[in-house]
Design a protein around this motif. Sequence first.
Motif, PDB file in Angstrom:
ATOM      1  N   VAL A 274       3.363   2.921  -5.317  1.00  0.00           N
ATOM      2  CA  VAL A 274       3.557   4.327  -5.828  1.00  0.00           C
ATOM      3  C   VAL A 274       2.916   4.840  -7.018  1.00  0.00           C
ATOM      4  O   VAL A 274       3.186   5.750  -7.685  1.00  0.00           O
ATOM      5  CB  VAL A 274       5.325   4.705  -5.892  1.00  0.00           C
ATOM      6  CG1 VAL A 274       6.017   4.131  -4.618  1.00  0.00           C
ATOM      7  CG2 VAL A 274       5.775   3.711  -7.256  1.00  0.00           C
TER       8      VAL A 274
ATOM      9  N   GLU B  16       0.888  -1.218   0.017  1.00  0.00           N
ATOM     10  CA  GLU B  16       0.065   0.033  -0.115  1.00  0.00           C
ATOM     11  C   GLU B  16       0.833   1.174  -0.052  1.00  0.00           C
ATOM     12  O   GLU B  16       0.380   2.180  -0.496  1.00  0.00           O
ATOM     13  CB  GLU B  16      -0.956   0.057   1.304  1.00  0.00           C
ATOM     14  CG  GLU B  16      -1.994  -1.112   1.229  1.00  0.00           C
ATOM     15  CD  GLU B  16      -2.537  -1.397   2.697  1.00  0.00           C
ATOM     16  OE1 GLU B  16      -3.527  -2.278   2.570  1.00  0.00           O
ATOM     17  OE2 GLU B  16      -2.219  -0.666   3.344  1.00  0.00           O
ATOM     18  N   ALA B  17       2.022   1.172   0.450  1.00  0.00           N
ATOM     19  CA  ALA B  17       2.912   2.303   0.570  1.00  0.00           C
ATOM     20  C   ALA B  17       4.474   1.848   0.638  1.00  0.00           C
ATOM     21  O   ALA B  17       4.618   0.568   1.534  1.00  0.00           O
ATOM     22  CB  ALA B  17       2.582   3.242   1.696  1.00  0.00           C
TER      23      ALA B  17
END
Length: 319
Positions: free
Chosen positions: A249, A169-170
């Motif tokens: 990203v 997710e990140a």
Amino acid sequence: MRIVALAGGIGGARFLRGLRAAVGPQDEITVIGNTGDDIHLYGLKVCPDLDTVMYTLGGGINEEQGWGRTDETWSIKAEMKEYGVGPEWFGLGDRDFATHLVRSQMLTAGYSLSQVTEALCVRWKPGVRLLPMSDDRVETHVRITDEQGTRAVHFQEYWVKLHAAVDAEAVVPVGADTAKPAPGVLEAIAGADVILLPPSNPVVSIGTILAVPGIREAIAAAPAPVVGLSPIIGGAPVRGMADKVLAAVGVEATAEAVALNYGAELVDGWLVDTVDESSVAAVEAAGIACRAVPLLMTDVEATAEMARTALALAEQVRK
């Protein structure tokens, strides 16, 4: 010719081996290595990307798996398991343990990571100057959501233990925002004749190096041409799971998208594989010179030819 290459992981190390074969003995190669993959295990400082470059260029790499030592044994790991000490999912062989022991002893004695890396390379003689991106502690973490909820895990846990099976997710290079480039890094960039971005992971390898304040800016401002090679061929990573972290990203797993993510302000030239020839026009429309050539590193000579093509493109786009 003074060449600077940013590198991390197996793809970067194998490209460097081809680059070294492509240039003459009078040419100088400085490698700025990713340290975001670094992790502390068993009380030891482990630097997977630096070691992969060092072992690959020094002739000690396990060629089949692309990481770790050749002719490795696993007695220490087995003993640690008997003591109930983990993690079991991260493989450190006996020969590899010795490297981490030496590194950790020297760090404890007050030497910097740059100094330690230089000392380790005295044994391996990689034929390049290997610099960590920073002497400061930087560790890449990945935010995921699984049965344990939303949490952040070290990149090594995400990559090795979880096999990137959970969506990222990140991606956060923890500590990068306050890190300083290691001694010699900015000087090497400023003095380079050519700067290369090998087909390493653009997010967690090269992207982490560029996250250290001053490095991206130095490359963008350098008079030397900057040429990158796509790690994506035909919409998929050649090796590993780069598509997983690219998605985190917001970048598509295509040769074109990776080039545009780096941007014309950073790279002057870009190589894509022949199967991605249709992307050349879009990359060039963004202000980046682009060529379609074979990019599979099937052996050292094929990789050397990739390196020669990158250097030739650098000459064509020289500022």
